[in-house]
Design a protein around this motif. Structure first.
Motif, PDB file in Angstrom:
ATOM      1  N   CYS A 108      -1.642  32.061  -7.946  1.00 30.80           N
ATOM      2  CA  CYS A 108      -1.951  31.960  -9.377  1.00 30.80           C
ATOM      3  C   CYS A 108      -0.896  32.737 -10.166  1.00 30.80           C
ATOM      4  O   CYS A 108      -0.735  33.936  -9.976  1.00 30.80           O
ATOM      5  CB  CYS A 108      -3.340  32.510  -9.659  1.00 30.80           C
ATOM      6  SG  CYS A 108      -3.714  32.546 -11.419  1.00 30.80           S
ATOM      7  N   PHE A 145      -0.958  33.607 -13.187  1.00 29.02           N
ATOM      8  CA  PHE A 145      -1.552  34.509 -14.173  1.00 29.02           C
ATOM      9  C   PHE A 145      -2.068  35.786 -13.511  1.00 29.02           C
ATOM     10  O   PHE A 145      -1.870  36.881 -14.026  1.00 29.02           O
ATOM     11  CB  PHE A 145      -2.669  33.787 -14.940  1.00 29.02           C
ATOM     12  CG  PHE A 145      -2.214  32.511 -15.588  1.00 29.02           C
ATOM     13  CD1 PHE A 145      -1.460  32.541 -16.748  1.00 29.02           C
ATOM     14  CD2 PHE A 145      -2.523  31.282 -15.033  1.00 29.02           C
ATOM     15  CE1 PHE A 145      -1.024  31.373 -17.352  1.00 29.02           C
ATOM     16  CE2 PHE A 145      -2.094  30.104 -15.630  1.00 29.02           C
ATOM     17  CZ  PHE A 145      -1.336  30.156 -16.793  1.00 29.02           C
ATOM     18  N   CYS A 146      -2.723  35.617 -12.347  1.00 26.58           N
ATOM     19  CA  CYS A 146      -3.213  36.792 -11.601  1.00 26.58           C
ATOM     20  C   CYS A 146      -2.099  37.411 -10.751  1.00 26.58           C
ATOM     21  O   CYS A 146      -2.242  38.526 -10.265  1.00 26.58           O
ATOM     22  CB  CYS A 146      -4.360  36.397 -10.683  1.00 26.58           C
ATOM     23  SG  CYS A 146      -5.720  35.586 -11.497  1.00 26.58           S
ATOM     24  N   CYS A 182      -7.994  28.368 -11.494  1.00 22.86           N
ATOM     25  CA  CYS A 182      -8.183  29.619 -10.765  1.00 22.86           C
ATOM     26  C   CYS A 182      -9.638  30.076 -10.862  1.00 22.86           C
ATOM     27  O   CYS A 182     -10.243  29.992 -11.928  1.00 22.86           O
ATOM     28  CB  CYS A 182      -7.257  30.677 -11.351  1.00 22.86           C
ATOM     29  SG  CYS A 182      -7.437  32.285 -10.598  1.00 22.86           S
ATOM     30  N   CYS A 226      -9.452  33.905 -12.930  1.00 23.15           N
ATOM     31  CA  CYS A 226      -9.190  33.988 -14.374  1.00 23.15           C
ATOM     32  C   CYS A 226      -9.553  32.705 -15.119  1.00 23.15           C
ATOM     33  O   CYS A 226      -9.465  32.661 -16.348  1.00 23.15           O
ATOM     34  CB  CYS A 226      -7.735  34.347 -14.619  1.00 23.15           C
ATOM     35  SG  CYS A 226      -6.581  33.109 -13.996  1.00 23.15           S
TER      36      CYS A 226
HETATM   37 ZN   LIG Z   1      -5.803  33.451 -11.827  1.00 22.21          ZN
END
Ligand SMILES: [Zn+2]
Length: 104
Positions: free
Chosen positions: A11, A13-14, A79, A82
């Motif tokens: 991911c 973003f994470c 995801c 998130c």
């Molecule tokens: Zn994520």
């Protein structure tokens, strides 16, 4: 092509590998009816003089004897941490894409 319901992917973003839900996006064509290109195409279809590449009436795929059966696919991953979505790039064209019922 059959896809699993969930996959473990990175991911962005994470910034780590998490579990993702697979989503198949049904593409919707958004036509901007007043954009320059579409106005120009409409003018050309009227048959009013030579308008460059739109001077002739378009011939449909069916008339040319071309039949495309497969399509490019738009698959996204959501995801589980998130809840954000990002694109999963899959190469090639496919006749039918579905999420398999028997995966976890
Ligand atoms: Zn994520």
């Amino acid at each position: 092509m059959k896809l699993p319901r969930t996959v473990n992917k990175y991911c962005p973003f994470c910034k780590k590998t998490t579990q993702h839900k697979v989503i198949i996006v049904k593409t919707v064509k958004v036509r901007r009816g007043l954009s320059f290109g579409s106005r120009r195409a409409r003018e050309g279809k009227k048959g009013m003089g030579n308008k460059g590449k739109y001077s002739k009436r378009p011939i449909s795929q069916r008339k040319r004897g071309v039949f495309k059966v497969s399509k490019g696919v738009d698959i996204r991953l959501q995801c589980s941490v998130c809840n954000k979505q990002h694109i999963w790039v899959i190469d090639g064209r496919y006749k039918k894409v579905e999420i398999s019922m028997f995966s976890k």
